[in-house]
Design a protein around this motif. Structure first.
Motif, PDB file in Angstrom:
ATOM      1  N   ALA A 170       0.834  -1.206   0.000  1.00 13.05           N
ATOM      2  CA  ALA A 170       0.000   0.000   0.000  1.00 13.05           C
ATOM      3  C   ALA A 170       0.867   1.255   0.000  1.00 13.05           C
ATOM      4  O   ALA A 170       0.523   2.264  -0.634  1.00 13.05           O
ATOM      5  N   TRP A 171       1.994   1.213   0.709  1.00 14.34           N
ATOM      6  CA  TRP A 171       2.881   2.381   0.778  1.00 14.34           C
ATOM      7  C   TRP A 171       3.448   2.717  -0.606  1.00 14.34           C
ATOM      8  O   TRP A 171       3.472   3.877  -1.024  1.00 14.34           O
ATOM      9  N   TYR A 172       3.925   1.689  -1.331  1.00 13.22           N
ATOM     10  CA  TYR A 172       4.613   1.928  -2.591  1.00 13.22           C
ATOM     11  C   TYR A 172       3.713   1.826  -3.821  1.00 13.22           C
ATOM     12  O   TYR A 172       4.094   2.290  -4.897  1.00 13.22           O
ATOM     13  N   ARG A 173       2.518   1.261  -3.697  1.00 10.62           N
ATOM     14  CA  ARG A 173       1.685   1.022  -4.862  1.00 10.62           C
ATOM     15  C   ARG A 173       1.329   2.287  -5.645  1.00 10.62           C
ATOM     16  O   ARG A 173       1.275   2.251  -6.880  1.00 10.62           O
ATOM     17  N   PRO A 174       1.055   3.439  -5.004  1.00 10.25           N
ATOM     18  CA  PRO A 174       0.642   4.613  -5.787  1.00 10.25           C
ATOM     19  C   PRO A 174       1.641   5.040  -6.856  1.00 10.25           C
ATOM     20  O   PRO A 174       1.253   5.656  -7.850  1.00 10.25           O
ATOM     21  N   LYS A 175       2.922   4.730  -6.671  1.00 11.03           N
ATOM     22  CA  LYS A 175       3.931   5.091  -7.665  1.00 11.03           C
ATOM     23  C   LYS A 175       4.554   3.851  -8.296  1.00 11.03           C
ATOM     24  O   LYS A 175       5.710   3.875  -8.743  1.00 11.03           O
ATOM     25  N   ALA A 176       3.792   2.771  -8.345  1.00 11.81           N
ATOM     26  CA  ALA A 176       4.307   1.512  -8.883  1.00 11.81           C
ATOM     27  C   ALA A 176       3.209   0.819  -9.673  1.00 11.81           C
ATOM     28  O   ALA A 176       2.670  -0.205  -9.262  1.00 11.81           O
ATOM     29  N   ASP A 177       2.877   1.395 -10.818  1.00  7.32           N
ATOM     30  CA  ASP A 177       1.821   0.845 -11.662  1.00  7.32           C
ATOM     31  C   ASP A 177       2.403  -0.256 -12.554  1.00  7.32           C
ATOM     32  O   ASP A 177       3.320   0.003 -13.336  1.00  7.32           O
ATOM     33  N   PRO A 178       1.891  -1.495 -12.466  1.00  6.41           N
ATOM     34  CA  PRO A 178       2.475  -2.580 -13.263  1.00  6.41           C
ATOM     35  C   PRO A 178       2.367  -2.359 -14.760  1.00  6.41           C
ATOM     36  O   PRO A 178       3.247  -2.797 -15.514  1.00  6.41           O
ATOM     37  N   ALA A 179       1.308  -1.693 -15.209  1.00 12.78           N
ATOM     38  CA  ALA A 179       1.180  -1.450 -16.646  1.00 12.78           C
ATOM     39  C   ALA A 179       2.280  -0.518 -17.149  1.00 12.78           C
ATOM     40  O   ALA A 179       2.798  -0.686 -18.263  1.00 12.78           O
ATOM     41  N   THR A 180       2.645   0.473 -16.340  1.00 11.79           N
ATOM     42  CA  THR A 180       3.700   1.411 -16.725  1.00 11.79           C
ATOM     43  C   THR A 180       5.080   0.810 -16.528  1.00 11.79           C
ATOM     44  O   THR A 180       5.961   0.954 -17.381  1.00 11.79           O
TER      45      THR A 180
END
Length: 290
Positions: A170-180
């Motif tokens: 949850a901490w890192y997900r906002p800047k870790a988009d798998p599609a990108t």
């Protein structure tokens, strides 16, 4: 990812460094930033092979699959000087007497330190989304502290570990988009951030930044040390470095003799978002001495 690459774990004496490497031309070393691993370069590295380079992508000390010594109160084991010594030893063991060097984000500080400490090794250096730590600190105001609050939060003792490890995804997900990022790169990151030792090491990187690393930069300035090799800057148009500090070339001219710069149409993680543009800039810059 990295279909043409082999992997090696290099024992540097103080750390074990996981390395991806391939190719047979002049050696290009790519150093990742926080919280990424060497996998962040998975779109850029093959393009540089096409340019005729050898490409080496290490996980920095404590990041990804690399391991370093236990943290200390002075944060020295996670200083940029310590991390740079790892890269120097990797180069020695891989048989590279001279290297072309690029670093992004936290990796740019390792690249800067390696270039200042070992100009005999580094032939050219590219720094991405970076000005020196002390230049950030000298310009710190409420706007910078609000935008880059994580620098000061990560530097606190103990609390960041507890906050992040309560739910690292949850901490890192906002800047870790798998599609990108690419699915495999994203999966590697998620594996890394679930490891408490890795999270601790990444935080020690920031604690070292505001203490021993900043002191090392001040010592460089007092001694008149400068980056003597050609320096190429890249900065993301959809990040806030230029918004906060203006044209970074003007700042780096106080630190280096030969500076050029390129705006990259991208968010912060430019190797993932604009790999062709990054590879073209690096390929052209690193080819000039051939």
């Amino acid at each position: 990812m990295f279909e043409q690459f082999q992997t090696t774990v290099v024992d540097t004496g103080a750390a074990s460094i996981f390395v991806r490497h391939a190719g047979s031309g002049p050696a290009v070393y790519l150093l990742h930033g926080h919280p990424r691993t060497s996998a962040t370069w998975h779109r850029v590295a093959p393009l540089l092979l096409e340019h005729g380079f050898s490409v080496v992508c290490p996980d920095l000390r404590g990041y990804g699959r690399s391991r370093g010594p236990a943290p200390q109160d002075d944060h020295a084991p996670h200083s940029k000087r310590a991390a740079a010594s790892d890269i120097r030893e990797v180069a020695r063991q891989l048989g590279h007497d001279r290297i072309l060097l690029a670093g992004h984000d936290r990796g740019s500080y390792v690249a800067m330190r390696l270039t200042l400490d070992h100009p005999d090794l580094v032939q050219r250096v590219a720094l991405m989304d970076c000005i020196p730590i002390t230049e950030h600190l000298r310009r710190t105001d409420a706007r910078f502290a609000t935008a880059w609050w994580h620098w000061f939060f990560f530097a606190q003792p103990d609390v960041p570990e507890r906050v992040i490890m309560a739910d690292p995804e949850a901490w890192y997900r906002p800047k870790a988009d798998p599609a990108t990022m690419g699915a495999a790169n994203h999966a590697e990151l998620m594996t890394a951030i679930r490891d408490p030792a890795t999270v601790r090491a990444m935080l020690e990187d920031y604690r070292a930044g505001l203490t021993i690393d900043a002191d090392d930069e001040r010592a460089d300035r007092a001694a008149g040390r400068r980056i003597e090799v050609p320096l190429c800057l890249m900065w993301s148009t959809r990040d806030d470095l230029e918004e906060l500090h203006g044209d970074p070339r003007l700042i780096w001219k106080d630190w280096a003799d030969d500076v050029e710069g390129h705006r990259i149409e991208s968010g912060h993680h430019m190797a993932e978002e604009a790999p062709r543009e990054v590879a073209d800039v690096l390929g052209e810059f690193f080819s000039r001495d051939r």
